[in-house]
Design a protein around this motif. Sequence first.
Motif, short mmCIF file in Angstrom:
data_model
loop_
_atom_site.label_atom_id
_atom_site.label_comp_id
_atom_site.label_asym_id
_atom_site.label_seq_id
_atom_site.Cartn_x
_atom_site.Cartn_y
_atom_site.Cartn_z
N MET A 1 0.84 -1.19 0.00
CA MET A 1 0.00 0.00 0.00
C MET A 1 0.88 1.24 0.00
SD MET A 1 -2.94 1.23 2.70
CE MET A 1 -1.82 1.48 4.04
N ASP A 2 0.51 2.22 -0.79
CA ASP A 2 1.26 3.47 -0.90
C ASP A 2 0.45 4.62 -0.31
OD1 ASP A 2 3.20 2.06 -2.20
OD2 ASP A 2 2.66 2.75 -4.20
N VAL A 3 1.10 5.40 0.56
CA VAL A 3 0.46 6.54 1.21
C VAL A 3 1.26 7.79 0.89
CG1 VAL A 3 -0.25 7.57 3.40
CG2 VAL A 3 -0.42 5.09 3.08
N GLY A 4 0.61 8.79 0.32
CA GLY A 4 1.26 10.07 0.04
C GLY A 4 1.04 11.03 1.19
N ILE A 5 2.13 11.59 1.73
CA ILE A 5 2.04 12.54 2.85
C ILE A 5 2.15 13.95 2.30
CG2 ILE A 5 3.03 13.24 5.05
CD1 ILE A 5 4.25 10.51 5.34
N LEU A 6 1.15 14.77 2.59
CA LEU A 6 1.17 16.15 2.12
C LEU A 6 0.69 17.08 3.21
CD1 LEU A 6 -1.92 16.78 -0.13
CD2 LEU A 6 -1.41 14.50 0.69
N GLY A 7 0.94 18.35 3.02
CA GLY A 7 0.53 19.36 3.99
C GLY A 7 1.13 20.69 3.61
N LEU A 8 0.68 21.74 4.28
CA LEU A 8 1.28 23.06 4.06
C LEU A 8 2.72 23.04 4.57
CD1 LEU A 8 -1.56 25.55 5.14
CD2 LEU A 8 -1.02 24.70 2.85
N ALA A 9 3.51 23.95 4.07
CA ALA A 9 4.87 24.09 4.57
C ALA A 9 4.84 24.33 6.08
CB ALA A 9 5.56 25.26 3.86
N ALA A 10 5.83 23.79 6.78
CA ALA A 10 5.99 23.95 8.23
C ALA A 10 4.90 23.24 9.03
CB ALA A 10 6.05 25.43 8.62
N SER A 11 4.25 22.24 8.43
CA SER A 11 3.23 21.47 9.15
C SER A 11 3.85 20.35 9.96
CB SER A 11 2.21 20.89 8.17
OG SER A 11 2.84 19.97 7.29
N GLY A 12 5.12 20.04 9.69
CA GLY A 12 5.78 18.93 10.36
C GLY A 12 5.61 17.61 9.63
N LYS A 13 5.11 17.67 8.39
CA LYS A 13 4.85 16.43 7.65
C LYS A 13 6.13 15.65 7.36
CE LYS A 13 5.08 18.33 3.00
NZ LYS A 13 6.25 17.51 2.68
N SER A 14 7.22 16.35 7.06
CA SER A 14 8.47 15.66 6.78
C SER A 14 9.06 15.01 8.03
CB SER A 14 9.49 16.62 6.16
OG SER A 14 9.04 17.04 4.87
N PRO A 67 6.55 17.49 -1.74
CA PRO A 67 6.88 18.86 -1.35
C PRO A 67 5.71 19.58 -0.71
CG PRO A 67 7.74 18.37 -3.54
CD PRO A 67 6.88 17.21 -3.14
N GLY A 68 6.01 20.47 0.23
CA GLY A 68 4.98 21.23 0.93
C GLY A 68 4.15 22.07 -0.03
N VAL A 94 -1.79 18.40 9.33
CA VAL A 94 -2.13 19.81 9.60
C VAL A 94 -1.55 20.20 10.95
CG1 VAL A 94 -4.19 19.93 8.16
CG2 VAL A 94 -4.40 19.07 10.49
N ARG A 95 -1.18 21.44 11.06
CA ARG A 95 -0.40 21.91 12.21
C ARG A 95 -1.29 22.47 13.31
NH1 ARG A 95 4.68 26.19 11.86
NH2 ARG A 95 4.77 26.73 14.08
#
Length: 355
Positions: A1-14, A67-68, A94-95
Amino acid sequence: MDVGILGLAASGKSTVFSLLTGQTSSGRHDASATGMTVVPDDRLTRLTAMFNPKKETPAAIRYIDVPGISAVHGREGALNIPELRTMDVLMVVVRAFTNDSVPHPLTTLDPVRDLARIDEELVLQDLMVVEKRRERLTKDLARKKSPELERELKTIERCHAVLEAGNALRAESFAADEEKQIRGFTFLSHKPMLVVVNLDEEDVGEPPFSGDAWRPWLDRPGMGFSSVCATLEAELTELEPADAAAFMEDLGLTDRALNRIIRDSYDLLGLISFFTVGEDECRAWSIRRGTQAVEAAGVIHSDIQRGFIRAEVVSWRALLEAGSMAACRKDGSLRLEGKSYEVADGEVVHFRFNV
């Protein structure tokens, strides 16, 4: 299973990506990072302890940190990333944490606002795809009538109406033929979405989705909700297991947030695990809930599916209690099932086949 992680910049997603996979994100604003993590499963651990095989293979999830997203709403191409369109699930971070040294790109903390902005971006990207396809279908049908293209246009028009109203396609119920028509477009807003709120340490243990602003989101189809405090999880990762357990007990925590996120990713797609066991390997296999035995056999190898005869099935708990497959046969807890049997979560399966 593949999950893509996304979010606004500086959300802490990375940071969440790095904690989940043990890998460091690229740090580049234009590059994605990929990492694998296993699905924690105490049932497999206990079966492995019983059989003492040469190898243990848990179920795995691949995470992609994209990328954010720009805080500028409606920026064309913000989410036009090939990897993201191939994902099974989208995880939106989300932050909700404060950090004066890393300001929020929109200056204030509002995770519901950020989620809405990201969902709008998904809808916008899909709307552009739909409009291009609708234009092409209209031109093709003007030249030559085609029942197949007319049916597709009808489905595309329905998608256009939903998207133009600002709604995600995941909330829609499509018939099987409609699902087949839109599958190739890999619409972003049609994918299941796991929302992960990144908390302050002082908010850990509090219900993160109890506010009125969250209420309209919680019952939407195709969505799941979880939370994490990335800074706390990073601290726990640095500790020895015994120290981490003591720290969690002091905080009143019974489970690692990272493990919960992994399980939530798994559950959102309706995935379950069945097990194969033996002296060589104990392994967890991922299948959709409702998968028939013959299809589950094909997950292991196409030859097993092609030559399927019967499936020997027993629950993992009954096997542990009996002590061996032979004992399960003797006490009647092991059953013989045919091709159409729906494999249940946690069952140990041995396939009989002949090719």
